[in-house]
Motif scaffolding. Structure first.
Motif, PDB file in Angstrom:
ATOM      1  N   SER A  24       0.857  -1.178   0.000  1.00 44.93           N
ATOM      2  CA  SER A  24       0.000   0.000   0.000  1.00 44.93           C
ATOM      3  C   SER A  24       0.896   1.232   0.000  1.00 44.93           C
ATOM      4  O   SER A  24       1.791   1.344   0.837  1.00 44.93           O
ATOM      5  CB  SER A  24      -0.909   0.005   1.232  1.00 44.93           C
ATOM      6  OG  SER A  24      -1.714   1.170   1.258  1.00 44.93           O
ATOM      7  N   ILE A  25       0.661   2.126  -0.950  1.00 42.49           N
ATOM      8  CA  ILE A  25       1.486   3.322  -1.080  1.00 42.49           C
ATOM      9  C   ILE A  25       0.659   4.572  -0.762  1.00 42.49           C
ATOM     10  O   ILE A  25      -0.334   4.859  -1.429  1.00 42.49           O
ATOM     11  CB  ILE A  25       2.086   3.441  -2.510  1.00 42.49           C
ATOM     12  CG1 ILE A  25       2.804   2.140  -2.908  1.00 42.49           C
ATOM     13  CG2 ILE A  25       3.030   4.642  -2.596  1.00 42.49           C
ATOM     14  CD1 ILE A  25       3.964   1.760  -2.020  1.00 42.49           C
ATOM     15  N   SER A  26       1.050   5.269   0.281  1.00 44.94           N
ATOM     16  CA  SER A  26       0.469   6.574   0.634  1.00 44.94           C
ATOM     17  C   SER A  26      -1.034   6.543   0.860  1.00 44.94           C
ATOM     18  O   SER A  26      -1.740   7.475   0.479  1.00 44.94           O
ATOM     19  CB  SER A  26       0.791   7.610  -0.462  1.00 44.94           C
ATOM     20  OG  SER A  26       2.153   7.594  -0.786  1.00 44.94           O
ATOM     21  N   ALA A  27      -1.536   5.469   1.477  1.00 47.32           N
ATOM     22  CA  ALA A  27      -2.982   5.367   1.683  1.00 47.32           C
ATOM     23  C   ALA A  27      -3.380   5.210   3.148  1.00 47.32           C
ATOM     24  O   ALA A  27      -4.426   5.708   3.563  1.00 47.32           O
ATOM     25  CB  ALA A  27      -3.532   4.188   0.875  1.00 47.32           C
ATOM     26  N   LEU A  28      -2.565   4.532   3.941  1.00 51.00           N
ATOM     27  CA  LEU A  28      -2.982   4.120   5.280  1.00 51.00           C
ATOM     28  C   LEU A  28      -3.333   5.293   6.192  1.00 51.00           C
ATOM     29  O   LEU A  28      -4.243   5.206   7.019  1.00 51.00           O
ATOM     30  CB  LEU A  28      -1.882   3.261   5.917  1.00 51.00           C
ATOM     31  CG  LEU A  28      -2.240   2.540   7.214  1.00 51.00           C
ATOM     32  CD1 LEU A  28      -3.438   1.619   7.025  1.00 51.00           C
ATOM     33  CD2 LEU A  28      -1.052   1.744   7.721  1.00 51.00           C
ATOM     34  N   GLN A  29      -2.630   6.436   6.049  1.00 49.53           N
ATOM     35  CA  GLN A  29      -2.873   7.562   6.948  1.00 49.53           C
ATOM     36  C   GLN A  29      -4.280   8.140   6.806  1.00 49.53           C
ATOM     37  O   GLN A  29      -4.789   8.805   7.712  1.00 49.53           O
ATOM     38  CB  GLN A  29      -1.827   8.671   6.744  1.00 49.53           C
ATOM     39  CG  GLN A  29      -1.889   9.399   5.421  1.00 49.53           C
ATOM     40  CD  GLN A  29      -1.036   8.733   4.350  1.00 49.53           C
ATOM     41  OE1 GLN A  29      -0.481   7.662   4.561  1.00 49.53           O
ATOM     42  NE2 GLN A  29      -0.909   9.376   3.203  1.00 49.53           N
ATOM     43  N   TRP A  30      -4.936   7.880   5.672  1.00 56.42           N
ATOM     44  CA  TRP A  30      -6.302   8.375   5.478  1.00 56.42           C
ATOM     45  C   TRP A  30      -7.257   7.773   6.500  1.00 56.42           C
ATOM     46  O   TRP A  30      -8.284   8.400   6.848  1.00 56.42           O
ATOM     47  CB  TRP A  30      -6.788   8.057   4.064  1.00 56.42           C
ATOM     48  CG  TRP A  30      -6.158   8.904   2.998  1.00 56.42           C
ATOM     49  CD1 TRP A  30      -5.000   8.649   2.329  1.00 56.42           C
ATOM     50  CD2 TRP A  30      -6.643  10.156   2.484  1.00 56.42           C
ATOM     51  NE1 TRP A  30      -4.734   9.656   1.423  1.00 56.42           N
ATOM     52  CE2 TRP A  30      -5.727  10.582   1.498  1.00 56.42           C
ATOM     53  CE3 TRP A  30      -7.765  10.933   2.751  1.00 56.42           C
ATOM     54  CZ2 TRP A  30      -5.901  11.769   0.785  1.00 56.42           C
ATOM     55  CZ3 TRP A  30      -7.942  12.114   2.039  1.00 56.42           C
ATOM     56  CH2 TRP A  30      -7.015  12.529   1.079  1.00 56.42           C
TER      57      TRP A  30
END
Length: 281
Positions: free
Chosen positions: A120-126
């Motif tokens: 997963s690239i740049s998604a989890l913080q959402w």
């Protein structure tokens, strides 16, 4: 990255990643290059068998840039994203993976043991943002991690490149991952560089592994950690299903915080909050 510039503070992902924003991921060469580099590093951290095609999950796949790298490496993949505009770009680009519209906070709808790994690239913080009144970031994170854990084969890894806002956010994410059954921790590449520094949450499903070393750490300052191991927390949260132990200190603090948000009168927290009292005879 200043908080005022963080995309997740601007709008929910399905709104922020509209047609105009989605086009950048197929036209901006710099953005494509960065996305590809992070995908390459994430796959490296997965530690997949050499010269063996694997079936992988790409969470927050967007326009399919990370999926392109998976295809180049000979892997098969399924991409999940909440933005229909981003997925439309992926379809226009004719990516090789299968695409699915989905909210990661509602869980991964796959059979147990389906995938050999996940990136997963740049998604989890959402998931750390509550975009609706019904959204609880801890619950949504736990729902995501627990269903992801189930969908992975035992011994598989999940690697998340993310942009944490602060240490509290990192703690929230890793705590929910460990509650869901994962072990692992945070790998930090180039910890002394403000521009090149990257965070990768590296999780193990079923079998604990050795946490990889971060890049650029050979000459790094020893006071800056490039690994944070969380595997020791796994047993502590094993049967909690995303909830704090009832009547424990965490449970009491969470209950008090809920009442404060409801506008009720609550006594201030002190060092005695949640402390067990001796029985009276």
């Amino acid at each position: 990255m200043s908080s005022s510039r963080r995309p997740e503070h601007t709008a929910p992902p399905e709104v922020f990643y509209n047609q105009e924003e989605a086009k950048k991921y197929s036209q901006n060469s710099r953005m494509i290059e960065i996305q590809t580099q992070m995908s390459e590093r994430a796959v490296e951290l997965l530690n997949l068998p050499e010269e063996q095609p694997c079936y992988l999950l790409d969470v927050g796949c967007g326009s399919g840039l990370s999926g392109d790298y998976l295809s180049e490496e000979g892997h098969y993949w399924v991409g999940v994203d909440i933005s229909t505009s981003m997925l439309a770009v992926a379809l226009d680009r004719d990516v090789e993976g299968d695409l699915l519209v989905g909210d990661m906070g509602q869980g991964m709808p796959f059979r147990p043991g389906t995938f050999d790994g996940c990136i997963s690239i740049s998604a989890l913080q959402w998931l750390c943002n509550a975009d609706k009144r019904t959204h609880s970031p801890p619950k949504r994170l736990y729902t995501f991690f627990s269903t992801l854990y189930s969908s992975l084969s035992r011994g598989a890894r999940a690697v998340f490149q993310l942009y944490p806002e602060n240490s509290e956010q990192l703690e929230l994410i890793t705590t929910q991952a460990m509650k869901a059954g994962f072990s692992g921790g945070m790998v930090v590449d180039y910890p002394n560089s403000s521009k090149a520094k990257k965070f990768f949450l590296c999780l193990f499903a079923g079998v604990s592994g050795v946490l990889p070393k971060g890049l650029g750490t050979e000459t790094s300052d020893k006071t800056v950690p490039n690994q944070v191991q969380y595997s020791g927390q796994r047993c502590r949260f094993k049967n909690m299903k995303g909830k704090s132990i009832k009547k424990g200190k965490d449970w009491i603090l969470e209950k008090k915080e809920r009442r404060r948000r409801q506008g009720r009168g609550v006594r201030p927290d002190t060092k005695y909050t949640g402390r067990q009292r001796r029985p009276h005879f």
